[in-house]
Scaffold this active site. Structure first.
Site, mmCIF file in Angstrom:
data_model
loop_
_atom_site.group_PDB
_atom_site.id
_atom_site.type_symbol
_atom_site.label_atom_id
_atom_site.label_comp_id
_atom_site.label_asym_id
_atom_site.label_seq_id
_atom_site.Cartn_x
_atom_site.Cartn_y
_atom_site.Cartn_z
ATOM 1 N N ALA A 44 -3.632 7.431 -5.217
ATOM 2 C CA ALA A 44 -2.239 6.981 -5.308
ATOM 3 C C ALA A 44 -2.290 5.477 -5.627
ATOM 4 C CB ALA A 44 -1.524 7.243 -3.996
ATOM 5 N N GLY B 47 0.837 -1.207 0.000
ATOM 6 C CA GLY B 47 0.000 0.000 0.000
ATOM 7 C C GLY B 47 0.860 1.241 0.000
ATOM 8 N N ASN B 48 0.275 2.377 0.338
ATOM 9 C CA ASN B 48 1.058 3.607 0.444
ATOM 10 C C ASN B 48 0.406 4.543 1.448
ATOM 11 O OD1 ASN B 48 -0.820 5.467 -1.073
ATOM 12 N ND2 ASN B 48 -0.467 3.897 -2.640
ATOM 13 N N TYR B 49 1.016 5.692 1.683
ATOM 14 C CA TYR B 49 0.587 6.586 2.767
ATOM 15 C C TYR B 49 -0.604 7.487 2.413
ATOM 16 C CZ TYR B 49 5.038 5.486 5.044
ATOM 17 O OH TYR B 49 6.081 4.851 5.648
ATOM 18 N N SER B 50 -1.178 7.356 1.224
ATOM 19 C CA SER B 50 -2.257 8.277 0.840
ATOM 20 C C SER B 50 -3.424 8.204 1.824
ATOM 21 C CB SER B 50 -2.746 7.927 -0.568
ATOM 22 O OG SER B 50 -3.899 8.685 -0.859
#
Ligand code: C5P
Length: 397
Positions: A276, A208-211
């Protein structure tokens, strides 16, 4: 702009309540219908007789009228209103609104209001600067409420600082501008992608990512406020929306997001790609949790995800506008312009992780917009709600 509008004017117990009389007069003169709701302590500062004489309606303060037993429905009031303005808003009422402490008619009306809410804080500078007040104001902003910032100046305590309620003329102008821009996306359908994507590795792990989704949801709120019918295809986020004009379709992976976007895009005039999206996903999701093996280090084989923005760019018709985002860490402008062209976008919003306060998780952002005609527009650091406004205004222009 305010002619015929139904406005609830909420008055709480602060010295600045005397200014609410001028604000009420401005609304009435502009042809608005105003229902005053006042807190019990508000009545210590300004009499309901003055307010009812000017508004032409009995002032509401209690849940029911004592002698007749007539019930005042905060739900009906909340539905009736096109806008609710709370001026002055004391630290106490701000705290109650932020935390849902529904112990008077004004707060219950606030909690029932479907219309946009405008809050004009008024208090002493130390109260204004207290972390508790600051946190409560941030909470109100996160609910989509509009904070009409207090000015610096001399306060009732004779101290000088921030906490003076915005003048009635300023509050009036704020609402006028709000309604002026209010319906310019009426009848338009807007698709927005927001948040991160989760690409499953096994039943408990993902890439995943920090969005946080804050930027995409703020754009959705702004578009909906201006009359658009909005669909957010949203990755996993912890934020939500109450707007009746926004439909949220929740997805996890880039592939699911892609599928939903392909279904919705043909009916839309605008698509804003603020998600994102993970570029790669594991080729397969393990059926069971991958266990720690003694010597073996697992290798996760990746495959390319579809580029959602680029695939919408391929099927875009001349009547549709496609807007992308570029979050860059280096060589920002060149990368953004290259993406604008490669994905057949009409406009790209660049934010750089080099800029303090821009990018993931923050409540602020600093953007530069590039369009397909070669124009470049740079904006200062602003709240994500303000940035959303700039983006929508650019799109409409
Ligand atoms: O190529 P890059 O990921 O930097 O491009 C960013 C833009 O493309 C954003 O608007 C993002 O939402 C979109 N995008 C997409 N699908 C992908 C990757 C990015 O829609 N797989």
């Amino acid at each position: 702009m305010l002619k015929g509008k139904h406005i609830i004017l909420g008055i709480t117990g602060g010295i600045a309540a005397y200014k609410s009389v001028s604000l009420l007069r401005l609304f009435i003169k502009a042809g608005a219908e105003v229902q005053v709701v006042i807190t019990p302590s508000g009545k210590e500062f300004i009499t309901p007789v003055t307010l009812s004489a000017l508004s032409g309606k009995p002032v509401v303060s209690e849940f029911f009228t004592a002698n007749s037993g007539e019930w005042h429905s905060h739900v009906d009031l909340g539905l009736w209103a096109d806008a609710m303005v709370i001026a002055p808003a004391t630290a106490s009422s701000i705290a109650k609104m932020a935390n849902g402490v529904a112990d008077n008619m004004l707060i219950t009306t606030y909690l029932s209001a479907k219309a946009p809410v405008f809050i004009a804080p008024a208090m002493d500078l130390d109260m204004m600067a207290h972390p508790s007040t600051k946190r409560n104001i941030e909470l109100l902003k996160s609910y989509g409420n509009h904070i009409i910032e207090p000015a610096e100046g001399e306060l009732a305590s004779h101290l000088i600082g921030k906490g003076r309620m915005e003048e009635p003329e300023g509050i009036f102008e704020y609402l006028k501008n709000f309604f002026a821009s209010s319906q310019d996306l009426s009848g338009k359908k807007v698709l927005i992608t927001a948040g991160p994507t989760y690409e499953k590795i096994d039943p408990v792990r993902f890439i995943g990512n920090y969005s946080s989704g804050k930027m995409g949801y703020a754009i959705a709120e702004e578009a909906a406020r201006r009359g658009a019918e909005v669909t957010i295809v949203s990755g996993p986020v912890s934020i939500s929306t109450n707007s009746p004009n926004i439909n949220v379709i929740k997805v996890e992976s880039a592939r699911d997001m892609h599928k939903e976007c392909l279904k919705i895009f043909p009916q839309c005039e605008y698509a804003i790609m603020s998600a994102a999206v993970a570029d790669y996903a594991p080729v397969e999701c393990a059926e069971n949790k991958i266990k720690r093996e003694k010597d073996e280090i697992p290798v996760i084989k990746l495959t390319k995800n579809p580029d959602i923005a680029a695939s919408l760019g391929e099927i875009k018709t001349p009547k549709q506008k496609l807007i992308g985002f570029a979050l860059e860490t280096n060589n920002e402008e060149v990368n953004a312009v290259e993406k604008l062209k490669r994905k057949n976008l009409d406009m790209i919003v660049l934010n750089s992780l080099q800029d303090k306060g821009a990018g993931f998780g923050t409540d602020t952002n600093k953007i530069t917009i590039f369009d397909c005609e070669g124009n470049k527009t740079t904006y200062p650091l602003k709240s994500k709600n303000e940035v959303a406004k700039d983006i929508i205004e650019y799109i409409i222009k």
